[in-house]
Design a protein around this motif. Structure first.
Motif, PDB file in Angstrom:
ATOM      1  N   LEU C 101      10.707 -39.994 -13.070  1.00  0.00           N
ATOM      2  CA  LEU C 101      11.306 -38.901 -13.844  1.00  0.00           C
ATOM      3  C   LEU C 101      10.265 -38.269 -14.760  1.00  0.00           C
ATOM      4  CD1 LEU C 101      14.136 -37.594 -14.386  1.00  0.00           C
ATOM      5  CD2 LEU C 101      14.271 -39.061 -16.406  1.00  0.00           C
ATOM      6  N   GLY C 102       9.514 -39.132 -15.480  1.00  0.00           N
ATOM      7  CA  GLY C 102       8.503 -38.616 -16.396  1.00  0.00           C
ATOM      8  C   GLY C 102       7.454 -37.776 -15.680  1.00  0.00           C
ATOM      9  N   LEU C 103       7.007 -38.267 -14.521  1.00  0.00           N
ATOM     10  CA  LEU C 103       5.983 -37.543 -13.776  1.00  0.00           C
ATOM     11  C   LEU C 103       6.507 -36.188 -13.293  1.00  0.00           C
ATOM     12  CD1 LEU C 103       4.770 -40.590 -11.678  1.00  0.00           C
ATOM     13  CD2 LEU C 103       3.614 -39.551 -13.650  1.00  0.00           C
ATOM     14  N   PHE C 104       7.725 -36.174 -12.784  1.00  0.00           N
ATOM     15  CA  PHE C 104       8.266 -34.962 -12.186  1.00  0.00           C
ATOM     16  C   PHE C 104       8.531 -33.879 -13.232  1.00  0.00           C
ATOM     17  CE2 PHE C 104      10.050 -35.409  -7.680  1.00  0.00           C
ATOM     18  CZ  PHE C 104       8.906 -36.036  -7.267  1.00  0.00           C
ATOM     19  N   VAL C 105       9.071 -34.264 -14.386  1.00  0.00           N
ATOM     20  CA  VAL C 105       9.374 -33.211 -15.376  1.00  0.00           C
ATOM     21  C   VAL C 105       8.078 -32.591 -15.893  1.00  0.00           C
ATOM     22  CG1 VAL C 105      11.580 -34.233 -16.062  1.00  0.00           C
ATOM     23  CG2 VAL C 105       9.533 -34.776 -17.363  1.00  0.00           C
ATOM     24  N   PHE C 115       3.135 -20.275 -13.345  1.00  0.00           N
ATOM     25  CA  PHE C 115       3.695 -19.100 -12.676  1.00  0.00           C
ATOM     26  C   PHE C 115       4.198 -18.063 -13.676  1.00  0.00           C
ATOM     27  CE2 PHE C 115       3.929 -19.183  -8.037  1.00  0.00           C
ATOM     28  CZ  PHE C 115       3.223 -20.346  -7.829  1.00  0.00           C
ATOM     29  N   GLY C 116       3.815 -18.234 -14.933  1.00  0.00           N
ATOM     30  CA  GLY C 116       4.092 -17.190 -15.909  1.00  0.00           C
ATOM     31  C   GLY C 116       5.460 -17.248 -16.553  1.00  0.00           C
ATOM     32  N   LEU C 117       6.170 -18.360 -16.389  1.00  0.00           N
ATOM     33  CA  LEU C 117       7.482 -18.449 -17.004  1.00  0.00           C
ATOM     34  C   LEU C 117       7.359 -18.709 -18.506  1.00  0.00           C
ATOM     35  CD1 LEU C 117       8.331 -18.618 -14.056  1.00  0.00           C
ATOM     36  CD2 LEU C 117      10.052 -20.293 -14.696  1.00  0.00           C
ATOM     37  N   SER C 118       8.379 -18.340 -19.246  1.00  0.00           N
ATOM     38  CA  SER C 118       8.430 -18.609 -20.676  1.00  0.00           C
ATOM     39  C   SER C 118       8.581 -20.114 -20.883  1.00  0.00           C
ATOM     40  CB  SER C 118       9.615 -17.889 -21.295  1.00  0.00           C
ATOM     41  OG  SER C 118      10.818 -18.495 -20.864  1.00  0.00           O
ATOM     42  N   PRO C 119       8.272 -20.601 -22.092  1.00  0.00           N
ATOM     43  CA  PRO C 119       8.406 -22.051 -22.337  1.00  0.00           C
ATOM     44  C   PRO C 119       9.819 -22.564 -22.088  1.00  0.00           C
ATOM     45  CG  PRO C 119       7.209 -21.008 -24.134  1.00  0.00           C
ATOM     46  CD  PRO C 119       7.672 -19.897 -23.237  1.00  0.00           C
ATOM     47  N   LEU C 120      10.827 -21.814 -22.532  1.00  0.00           N
ATOM     48  CA  LEU C 120      12.202 -22.269 -22.320  1.00  0.00           C
ATOM     49  C   LEU C 120      12.507 -22.378 -20.826  1.00  0.00           C
ATOM     50  CD1 LEU C 120      14.983 -23.075 -23.357  1.00  0.00           C
ATOM     51  CD2 LEU C 120      15.577 -20.657 -23.502  1.00  0.00           C
ATOM     52  N   ALA C 121      12.121 -21.341 -20.080  1.00  0.00           N
ATOM     53  CA  ALA C 121      12.370 -21.369 -18.634  1.00  0.00           C
ATOM     54  C   ALA C 121      11.569 -22.498 -17.975  1.00  0.00           C
ATOM     55  CB  ALA C 121      12.016 -20.027 -18.003  1.00  0.00           C
ATOM     56  N   ALA C 122      10.349 -22.727 -18.448  1.00  0.00           N
ATOM     57  CA  ALA C 122       9.536 -23.805 -17.888  1.00  0.00           C
ATOM     58  C   ALA C 122      10.175 -25.169 -18.176  1.00  0.00           C
ATOM     59  CB  ALA C 122       8.116 -23.750 -18.442  1.00  0.00           C
ATOM     60  N   ALA C 123      10.768 -25.303 -19.368  1.00  0.00           N
ATOM     61  CA  ALA C 123      11.448 -26.560 -19.681  1.00  0.00           C
ATOM     62  C   ALA C 123      12.625 -26.772 -18.748  1.00  0.00           C
ATOM     63  CB  ALA C 123      11.904 -26.563 -21.139  1.00  0.00           C
ATOM     64  N   VAL C 124      13.359 -25.694 -18.476  1.00  0.00           N
ATOM     65  CA  VAL C 124      14.497 -25.799 -17.561  1.00  0.00           C
ATOM     66  C   VAL C 124      14.013 -26.179 -16.158  1.00  0.00           C
ATOM     67  CG1 VAL C 124      16.313 -24.475 -16.400  1.00  0.00           C
ATOM     68  CG2 VAL C 124      16.006 -24.269 -18.869  1.00  0.00           C
ATOM     69  N   MET C 125      12.896 -25.597 -15.728  1.00  0.00           N
ATOM     70  CA  MET C 125      12.368 -25.933 -14.409  1.00  0.00           C
ATOM     71  C   MET C 125      11.842 -27.364 -14.364  1.00  0.00           C
ATOM     72  SD  MET C 125      12.675 -23.752 -11.925  1.00  0.00           S
ATOM     73  CE  MET C 125      14.360 -23.701 -12.532  1.00  0.00           C
ATOM     74  N   GLY C 126      11.278 -27.843 -15.470  1.00  0.00           N
ATOM     75  CA  GLY C 126      10.873 -29.250 -15.530  1.00  0.00           C
ATOM     76  C   GLY C 126      12.077 -30.162 -15.360  1.00  0.00           C
ATOM     77  N   LEU C 127      13.149 -29.829 -16.061  1.00  0.00           N
ATOM     78  CA  LEU C 127      14.395 -30.582 -15.922  1.00  0.00           C
ATOM     79  C   LEU C 127      14.882 -30.556 -14.479  1.00  0.00           C
ATOM     80  CD1 LEU C 127      17.029 -31.923 -17.045  1.00  0.00           C
ATOM     81  CD2 LEU C 127      17.843 -29.627 -17.558  1.00  0.00           C
ATOM     82  N   ALA C 128      14.885 -29.342 -13.879  1.00  0.00           N
ATOM     83  CA  ALA C 128      15.381 -29.210 -12.504  1.00  0.00           C
ATOM     84  C   ALA C 128      14.523 -30.021 -11.528  1.00  0.00           C
ATOM     85  CB  ALA C 128      15.415 -27.742 -12.090  1.00  0.00           C
ATOM     86  N   THR C 129      13.207 -30.016 -11.747  1.00  0.00           N
ATOM     87  CA  THR C 129      12.320 -30.789 -10.878  1.00  0.00           C
ATOM     88  C   THR C 129      12.629 -32.283 -10.990  1.00  0.00           C
ATOM     89  OG1 THR C 129      10.601 -29.146 -11.322  1.00  0.00           O
ATOM     90  CG2 THR C 129       9.907 -31.190 -10.257  1.00  0.00           C
ATOM     91  N   GLY C 130      12.888 -32.716 -12.218  1.00  0.00           N
ATOM     92  CA  GLY C 130      13.106 -34.140 -12.454  1.00  0.00           C
ATOM     93  C   GLY C 130      14.442 -34.646 -11.943  1.00  0.00           C
ATOM     94  N   VAL C 131      15.477 -33.840 -12.071  1.00  0.00           N
ATOM     95  CA  VAL C 131      16.806 -34.338 -11.723  1.00  0.00           C
ATOM     96  C   VAL C 131      17.371 -33.719 -10.449  1.00  0.00           C
ATOM     97  CG1 VAL C 131      17.275 -34.780 -14.160  1.00  0.00           C
ATOM     98  CG2 VAL C 131      18.126 -32.670 -13.112  1.00  0.00           C
ATOM     99  N   GLY C 132      16.701 -32.691  -9.905  1.00  0.00           N
ATOM    100  CA  GLY C 132      17.240 -31.986  -8.735  1.00  0.00           C
ATOM    101  C   GLY C 132      17.385 -32.867  -7.508  1.00  0.00           C
ATOM    102  N   GLY C 133      16.354 -33.665  -7.211  1.00  0.00           N
ATOM    103  CA  GLY C 133      16.412 -34.516  -6.032  1.00  0.00           C
ATOM    104  C   GLY C 133      17.551 -35.516  -6.113  1.00  0.00           C
ATOM    105  N   GLY C 134      17.734 -36.122  -7.280  1.00  0.00           N
ATOM    106  CA  GLY C 134      18.823 -37.088  -7.449  1.00  0.00           C
ATOM    107  C   GLY C 134      20.187 -36.430  -7.348  1.00  0.00           C
ATOM    108  N   ALA C 135      20.278 -35.195  -7.840  1.00  0.00           N
ATOM    109  CA  ALA C 135      21.557 -34.488  -7.757  1.00  0.00           C
ATOM    110  C   ALA C 135      21.912 -34.199  -6.301  1.00  0.00           C
ATOM    111  CB  ALA C 135      21.494 -33.189  -8.565  1.00  0.00           C
TER     112      ALA C 135
END
Lengths: 209, 209, 209
Positions: C101-105, C115-135
């Motif tokens: 989880l730590g590595l993926f986020v 890819f030029g995303l804002s910090p908030l959007a990047a945080a959301v994408m980090g979350l999605a990367t970390g939990v998306g596969g499990g979901a």
């Protein structure tokens, strides 16, 4: 040019057949007419959507050509009105489904190679194209996807066919031959597995985690 | 410019309302506070994500504008703390949900046309934008999506509204008029269907396949 | 260059660990060998697929580098044959899962910023990367995703770690320090939450809508 046309026709036939399977699932779940059409479309188009979004072929093919939308809608309508007749077709449906699988995995692997993917990645995309629509259908209907439960029927022949196309074309073997072999392997395996009740190995012992 | 602003505001309102419906589903499923927020965001943003990934509008809109993230997060928080009050609002929620549907299908169809899709494909993308978030919400909550089960309430008015926008703008009819008609048809249909308990035709006979 | 290599290795380790969790779920659901491999791959790669499709990094990373395909396939095979041994590892699995989880986020948030995303959007994408596969794993297995049900274990630490990376790098803080802090917070939180049985607030009162 001619080959492109052939691929298009095969792709549309595969889409139609998969859409029928989605429509039948919707009838079984007692969805209403529009639910049947929507589930038919999602099943017929889902695999290609996944592939195109993953390889970056956007707008996805199904949105660039109206025939990809009209074909599964028609299949959904036909299922809604004639599902008892489809039921009597019985085993025929499975044959069509096998043909659809063969068409989709080939089309998927070829397109992925065209987008510069490696043979292994193209084989995976061929598999995803072939089984993606059915997986989405089953998830929407609240079931564990049949491609996970009966992999001998779906996932293994799909991956075998996709791998033959992907590595065969990568090695510059004759295109028609490669596709024909892939088609026969995928479809034949799928049908043999069903008729002979093949089963893949199950994990030994119960899950302890 | 002004019109873009109007579309943005409408889009954010739709996102907020859909996020409320996701949050309420999470409360019903007894998820904890972060589960409520995540399900609210997925429901509010899911339709637009699907649309943007399919037409190739990446990074998807919700990731390019922080308001698209803050609005559904806020909706999730509000649902978590004030869900009993939301419950007392009762039918109001359905009205908001209908308004959200109308806004999303219009915004979805317009954006798809902007990306060069055909009217039919744009109508399909409008439908996907309007019902995608709810479908993902239901799948995550372990239910067959309500848009498949009660298509008269969701899928049919959504597709009608999206088709009016897509074909109306394609034929260069007056933009405001087209959007107004689409909005009234989609929202009115949705509310009438609910209040008058309309039902779409079900398949005749039991499923035999 | 060296850093890119480090990120790649970490990413592959995370992929391997998540694939193990997918394989174990498949064993629990009594899927056959190919079902185990497919579910392992989907779990290991799903988060990155979602991220790359959403930010427009196509073809998605997992399709551009064969190691991303071979690693989860291997994990699936290992799970199939050695799941009782994995079961005896018991709590070790949870530690690996936390590391994954730590590595993926971190990897997800860094790539989104690139890819030029804002910090908030990047945080959301980090979350999605970390939990998306499990979901995706849980949805395919017919369960409400554990990341929604036990957000203290997954969603909260994942978002915390992703937000530290996203805002830290955006503010040009020292990269290694930012990543180290994010990793410790995410992994530590995840493990502490599990061992101390933390729970996030639940909605008060029953759902009335």
């Amino acid at each position: 040019m001619e080959q492109t046309l052939t691929l298009l026709v095969l792709d549309l036939v595969g889409c139609f057949v998969f859409a029928l399977s989605g429509g039948l699932m919707a009838v079984r779940k007692e969805l209403d007419i529009f639910g049947v059409i929507v589930l038919a479309c999602v099943t017929g188009l889902g695999g290609g959507f996944l592939r195109d979004m993953a390889i970056g072929a956007t707008p996805v093919a199904a949105l660039s050509d109206w025939r990809y939308l009209v074909v599964p809608m028609t299949a959904g309508l036909l299922t809604f009105y004639f599902h008892p007749a489809l039921g009597r077709l019985g085993p025929m449906i499975n044959v069509f489904d096998a043909l659809g699988l063969g068409l989709f995995v080939i089309a998927g692997a070829v397109k992925a190679l065209d987008f510069g993917l490696s043979p292994l990645a193209a084989a995976v995309m061929g598999l995803a194209t072939g089984v993606g629509g059915g997986a989405i259908r089953d998830v929407l209907a609240g079931q564990v996807p049949v491609i996970l439960r009966r992999s001998v029927f779906y996932a293994i022949p799909a991956f075998a066919g996709a791998a033959i196309v992907a590595f065969g074309l990568f090695l510059a073997l004759p295109q028609s031959l490669v596709m024909a072999v892939a088609f026969v392997v995928c479809v034949g395996w799928r049908l043999l597995a069903m008729w002979r009740h093949w089963e893949a190995p199950l994990p030994r012992g119960s899950a302890s985690v």
